[in-house]
Write a protein that holds these residues in place. Structure first.
Motif, PDB file in Angstrom:
ATOM      1  N   ILE A  83       0.744  -1.192  -0.084  1.00 20.49           N
ATOM      2  CA  ILE A  83       0.105   0.001  -0.055  1.00 20.49           C
ATOM      3  C   ILE A  83       0.894   1.171  -0.193  1.00 20.49           C
ATOM      4  CG2 ILE A  83      -1.740   1.308   1.332  1.00 20.49           C
ATOM      5  CD1 ILE A  83      -2.641  -1.298   2.376  1.00 20.49           C
ATOM      6  N   ILE A  84       2.000   1.234   0.840  1.00 23.55           N
ATOM      7  CA  ILE A  84       2.733   2.467   0.873  1.00 23.55           C
ATOM      8  C   ILE A  84       3.557   2.841  -0.348  1.00 23.55           C
ATOM      9  CG2 ILE A  84       4.792   3.399   2.004  1.00 23.55           C
ATOM     10  CD1 ILE A  84       4.053   1.799   4.511  1.00 23.55           C
ATOM     11  N   ARG A  86       2.895   1.623  -3.530  1.00 26.95           N
ATOM     12  CA  ARG A  86       1.854   2.056  -4.491  1.00 26.95           C
ATOM     13  C   ARG A  86       1.539   3.626  -4.274  1.00 26.95           C
ATOM     14  NH1 ARG A  86       3.056  -0.580  -8.876  1.00 26.95           N
ATOM     15  NH2 ARG A  86       2.247  -2.896  -8.785  1.00 26.95           N
ATOM     16  N   GLY A  87       1.317   4.006  -3.036  1.00 30.67           N
ATOM     17  CA  GLY A  87       1.007   5.230  -2.793  1.00 30.67           C
ATOM     18  C   GLY A  87       2.037   6.392  -2.917  1.00 30.67           C
ATOM     19  N   ARG A  90       2.013   6.626  -6.571  1.00 33.67           N
ATOM     20  CA  ARG A  90       1.257   7.605  -7.250  1.00 33.67           C
ATOM     21  C   ARG A  90       1.294   9.028  -6.940  1.00 33.67           C
ATOM     22  NH1 ARG A  90      -1.305  10.918  -8.975  1.00 33.67           N
ATOM     23  NH2 ARG A  90      -3.641  10.786  -9.634  1.00 33.67           N
ATOM     24  N   PHE A 222      -6.476   8.348  -6.503  1.00 35.83           N
ATOM     25  CA  PHE A 222      -5.573   8.013  -5.180  1.00 35.83           C
ATOM     26  C   PHE A 222      -6.266   6.938  -4.519  1.00 35.83           C
ATOM     27  CE2 PHE A 222      -3.489   8.431  -1.378  1.00 35.83           C
ATOM     28  CZ  PHE A 222      -1.928   8.504  -1.446  1.00 35.83           C
ATOM     29  N   LEU A 223      -7.286   7.153  -4.079  1.00 39.94           N
ATOM     30  CA  LEU A 223      -8.150   6.171  -3.184  1.00 39.94           C
ATOM     31  C   LEU A 223      -8.139   4.860  -3.939  1.00 39.94           C
ATOM     32  CD1 LEU A 223     -11.110   8.007  -1.351  1.00 39.94           C
ATOM     33  CD2 LEU A 223      -8.978   6.922  -0.538  1.00 39.94           C
ATOM     34  N   THR A 225      -6.290   3.615  -5.945  1.00 37.09           N
ATOM     35  CA  THR A 225      -4.936   3.024  -6.086  1.00 37.09           C
ATOM     36  C   THR A 225      -4.588   2.452  -4.636  1.00 37.09           C
ATOM     37  OG1 THR A 225      -4.140   4.855  -7.675  1.00 37.09           O
ATOM     38  CG2 THR A 225      -2.551   3.813  -5.970  1.00 37.09           C
ATOM     39  N   LEU A 226      -4.988   2.874  -3.563  1.00 33.00           N
ATOM     40  CA  LEU A 226      -4.666   2.257  -2.317  1.00 33.00           C
ATOM     41  C   LEU A 226      -5.420   1.058  -2.150  1.00 33.00           C
ATOM     42  CD1 LEU A 226      -4.801   5.643  -0.105  1.00 33.00           C
ATOM     43  CD2 LEU A 226      -2.808   4.300  -0.998  1.00 33.00           C
ATOM     44  N   PHE A 227      -6.804   1.045  -2.364  1.00 30.27           N
ATOM     45  CA  PHE A 227      -7.488  -0.199  -2.558  1.00 30.27           C
ATOM     46  C   PHE A 227      -6.901  -1.476  -3.311  1.00 30.27           C
ATOM     47  CE2 PHE A 227     -10.673   2.715  -0.418  1.00 30.27           C
ATOM     48  CZ  PHE A 227     -11.137   2.173   0.561  1.00 30.27           C
ATOM     49  N   ALA A 229      -3.770  -1.646  -4.215  1.00 28.91           N
ATOM     50  CA  ALA A 229      -2.959  -1.863  -3.667  1.00 28.91           C
ATOM     51  C   ALA A 229      -2.869  -3.048  -2.531  1.00 28.91           C
ATOM     52  CB  ALA A 229      -1.969  -0.747  -3.169  1.00 28.91           C
ATOM     53  N   ALA A 230      -3.916  -2.678  -1.698  1.00 20.96           N
ATOM     54  CA  ALA A 230      -4.195  -3.585  -0.576  1.00 20.96           C
ATOM     55  C   ALA A 230      -4.673  -5.068  -1.057  1.00 20.96           C
ATOM     56  CB  ALA A 230      -5.569  -3.212   0.355  1.00 20.96           C
TER      57      ALA A 230
END
Length: 371
Positions: A83-84, A86-87, A90, A222-223, A225-227, A229-230
């Motif tokens: 997650i970190i 990919r964040g 981004r 962004f959101l 991307t985070l989901f 990534a999880a």
């Protein structure tokens, strides 16, 4: 009056059927036959032996897979690291790294993207680094030699950020100048290892201008991307990492049941001590988890020789354990780069060997200056 008899000569064609040659035994068939015979004899003479072997494998695999990855912090750290990573990607982190390291890599005539896996690894997780940085290297046009350099450089830094922080606690407990150790053991190899390997083993390298590199910051929101990534981190943990760990520790279970693992473990302890590395935490770093090793080191460091603390930290700040070097890294990089599993494993083993040498050199020459 009888009718004249007409003699009719029939020709029977002789059909020659070629004799079929008997198929020869192949080597693997011979191995399989030996296994069948050995299994039958074992069932006849000692039926409980096979059950004992199975239990030995379970006893080795269960604690690591369940207690370390499923219910422990290491498994969660892997997902969080993806997650970190990919964040950060981004938010333009990758493109910023490219700009920072281009002056150094241009001087070495190496594609600037080779340092990306190492930086990701310092901040996050080695598995996430391969998953994220492998495609980046391909998109950046890195040669196979440069991708091998990237893998060998990546294993010079710790698997997770928790390893780094716990190691800092341990070094502080014995009065070690942690800043100098971190600079020498974590950040400096990012530049030294690519330079050495590009001049010796992997010479098919080329400098790349900034204009020739693609932009690596994705355009997704962004959101999402985070989901995503999880989910990607969970897939990485359950579909790649845990199976690779299970294979390595299953082999250890077999060796332990045969009765030769204790000798191997004893020899490993002797070798680590000779390299000024604490045997207990060193073996834990090699076989199970550097994060767990640094956790134990942080608890016991105040009563240890500073040399052993530094050596253990430098060793733990690497691509170990063996399950990662021999299993996770080859599988992940084969799926996300131009390297096959054998090439990725060879580069990882080379990098870890260089890391062991680094640990010895730092402890032997610099400990008097750091304590």
């Amino acid at each position: 009056m009888s009718e004249p008899k007409i003699a009719v000569k029939t020709q029977v064609e002789e059909v020659i059927v070629p004799k079929r040659e008997k198929r020869k035994w192949t080597r693997i068939e011979v191995v399989g036959l030996c296994l069948v015979i050995a299994s039958l004899l074992t069932l006849l003479i000692s039926p409980g032996a096979l059950a004992g072997l199975f239990n030995s494998i379970i006893d080795q695999v269960f604690p690591v897979v369940v207690e370390v990855f499923l219910t422990g912090t290491v498994g969660v750290a892997i997902i969080v690291s993806v997650i970190i990573g990919r964040g950060l990607e981004r938010l333009g982190f990758t493109d910023a790294l490219i700009r920072i390291f281009i002056p150094f890599t241009k001087y070495m005539k190496i594609n600037s993207s080779v340092v990306i896996p190492s930086i990701y690894n310092i901040l996050g997780d080695i598995n996430a680094a391969g998953k994220i940085a492998g495609p980046i290297l391909v998109r950046a046009g890195a040669t196979k030699a440069e991708q091998k350099i990237a893998v060998a450089t990546m294993v010079q830094s710790q698997q997770s950020f928790a390893t780094f922080m716990l190691g800092m606690v341990a070094m502080t407990a014995v009065g070690v100048n942690a800043f100098v150790v971190v600079v020498l053991a974590v950040f400096l190899p990012v530049l030294i290892v690519p330079f050495l390997l590009s001049k010796t083993l992997f010479r098919d390298t080329k400098a790349v201008q900034l204009e020739q590199l693609p932009k690596f910051t994705p355009n997704t929101r962004f959101l999402p991307t985070l989901f995503n990534a999880a989910r990607e981190g969970a897939e990485l943990l359950f579909l790649l990492i845990i199976p690779a760990v299970a294979v390595v520790f299953a082999l250890i279970g077999v060796l332990d049941y045969i009765g030769i693992w204790s000798s191997i473990e004893s020899g490993l302890s002797t070798a680590l001590l000779a390299l000024s590395i604490d045997p207990e935490t060193g073996i834990l770093s090699i076989l199970a988890s550097p994060t767990l090793a640094m956790g134990q080191l942080a608890d016991a460091a105040s009563n240890m020789d500073p040399r052993l603390v530094i050596g253990s930290f430098v060793l733990a700040s690497s691509g170990l354990p063996l399950s990662a070097v021999l299993g996770q890294i080859p599988v992940i990089w084969a799926a996300n780069s131009d390297l096959n599993e054998k090439e990725a494993m060879g580069a990882a083993v080379l990098g870890v060997a260089m890391r062991i040498v680094t640990a010895f050199l730092i402890v032997y020459f610099l400990t008097p200056l750091l304590v």
